[in-house]
Design an enzyme around this catalytic site. Structure first.
Site, PDB file in Angstrom:
ATOM      1  N   ARG A 171      46.842  36.932  34.476  1.00  4.09           N
ATOM      2  CA  ARG A 171      47.127  36.479  33.119  1.00  4.09           C
ATOM      3  C   ARG A 171      48.578  36.065  32.974  1.00  4.09           C
ATOM      4  O   ARG A 171      48.886  34.946  32.634  1.00  4.09           O
ATOM      5  CB  ARG A 171      46.781  37.588  32.113  1.00  4.09           C
ATOM      6  N   SER A 195      41.196  45.110  28.241  1.00  5.14           N
ATOM      7  CA  SER A 195      40.239  46.066  27.673  1.00  5.14           C
ATOM      8  C   SER A 195      40.941  47.118  26.811  1.00  5.14           C
ATOM      9  O   SER A 195      40.399  47.536  25.782  1.00  5.14           O
ATOM     10  CB  SER A 195      39.451  46.756  28.795  1.00  5.14           C
TER      11      SER A 195
HETATM   12  P1  ADP Z   1      41.543  47.172  36.819  1.00  5.54           P
HETATM   13  O1  ADP Z   1      41.487  48.647  36.545  1.00  5.54           O
HETATM   14  O2  ADP Z   1      41.155  46.829  38.231  1.00  5.54           O
HETATM   15  O3  ADP Z   1      42.797  46.482  36.381  1.00  5.54           O
HETATM   16  P2  ADP Z   1      40.247  45.631  34.727  1.00  5.54           P
HETATM   17  O4  ADP Z   1      38.813  45.687  34.286  1.00  5.54           O
HETATM   18  O5  ADP Z   1      41.276  45.926  33.718  1.00  5.54           O
HETATM   19  O6  ADP Z   1      40.318  46.629  35.948  1.00  5.54           O
HETATM   20  O7  ADP Z   1      40.573  44.225  35.370  1.00  5.54           O
HETATM   21  C1  ADP Z   1      39.824  43.711  36.440  1.00  5.54           C
HETATM   22  C2  ADP Z   1      40.361  42.345  36.805  1.00  5.54           C
HETATM   23  O8  ADP Z   1      40.116  41.446  35.724  1.00  5.54           O
HETATM   24  C3  ADP Z   1      41.867  42.290  37.076  1.00  5.54           C
HETATM   25  O9  ADP Z   1      42.120  41.360  38.110  1.00  5.54           O
HETATM   26  C4  ADP Z   1      42.432  41.768  35.780  1.00  5.54           C
HETATM   27  O10 ADP Z   1      43.635  41.061  36.003  1.00  5.54           O
HETATM   28  C5  ADP Z   1      41.324  40.825  35.366  1.00  5.54           C
HETATM   29  N1  ADP Z   1      41.313  40.612  33.908  1.00  5.54           N
HETATM   30  C6  ADP Z   1      41.214  41.514  32.929  1.00  5.54           C
HETATM   31  N2  ADP Z   1      41.264  40.933  31.702  1.00  5.54           N
HETATM   32  C7  ADP Z   1      41.411  39.597  31.945  1.00  5.54           C
HETATM   33  C8  ADP Z   1      41.580  38.448  31.115  1.00  5.54           C
HETATM   34  N3  ADP Z   1      41.621  38.522  29.796  1.00  5.54           N
HETATM   35  N4  ADP Z   1      41.725  37.263  31.710  1.00  5.54           N
HETATM   36  C9  ADP Z   1      41.723  37.172  33.065  1.00  5.54           C
HETATM   37  N5  ADP Z   1      41.593  38.199  33.897  1.00  5.54           N
HETATM   38  C10 ADP Z   1      41.452  39.402  33.354  1.00  5.54           C
END
Ligand code: ADP
Length: 159
Positions: free
Chosen positions: A90, A128
């Site tokens: 992001r 999230s």
């Molecule tokens: P983690 O605990 O591995 O960070 P997340 O569910 O928060 O788990 O994120 C998983 C992946 O999705 C990560 O690579 C994160 O950068 C990506 N991600 C989360 N939200 C977004 C978004 N709004 N746009 C693009 N990528 C996202």
């Protein structure tokens, strides 16, 4: 067949995650969404709930499989014949952590490449945790998570 694994906590899955899944499917034949049990994080939803939510939301995207996982991602990648790890980027602030993770995964298995996708600008500020915080405080997050996730969150915060 090019298979990629998209790992994450998905607590809960957002439109940002789904945007990355759709983009990755343009260049990969199959995408496995690996929902981490998440020992390092306190999650709002259990891994079973998170898997079910991702399954519902990704139903309309073909070539996608969802599973819960525990352990080393690279072991799962090997077991499933995946040649790529998919992650979303992001902001610059994501970069440090993602860079470390990608280089560690490369050290563990040089055959598996990390692939990064940028989401649509309208989802680039989403994560999230922010969604949960806004919702907990009674704010409107519709349009940022699919309606089925919104309903599940409403249920969670009511109970
Ligand atoms: P983690 O605990 O591995 O960070 P997340 O569910 O928060 O788990 O994120 C998983 C992946 O999705 C990560 O690579 C994160 O950068 C990506 N991600 C989360 N939200 C977004 C978004 N709004 N746009 C693009 N990528 C996202």
């Amino acid at each position: 067949m090019r298979i990629g694994i998209f790992p994450g906590t998905f607590d809960p899955v957002t439109e940002g995650h789904l945007d990355i899944i759709r983009r990755s499917r343009r260049i990969l034949d199959r995408v496995i969404i690996a929902v981490a049990r998440g020992h390092h994080k306190d999650t709002l939803f259990t891994v079973e709930e998170r898997v079910a939510m991702v399954e519902t939301c990704a139903e309309s995207i073909d070539g996608v499989e969802v599973l819960g996982f525990d352990g080393l991602l690279i072991d799962l990648a090997r077991k499933r014949g995946a040649s790529a790890i998919i992650r979303g980027l992001r902001f610059v602030s994501d970069f440090d952590y993602e860079f470390q993770l990608a280089l560690m995964n490369r050290r563990l298995d040089p055959e598996v490449e990390s692939l990064f996708f940028m989401p649509s600008a309208k989802y680039s500020y989403l994560n999230s945790s922010v969604i949960k915080e806004v919702m907990r405080l009674g704010g409107d997050v519709s349009g940022l998570v699919p309606p089925s996730v919104l309903a599940r969150m409403e249920g969670k915060f009511r109970s």
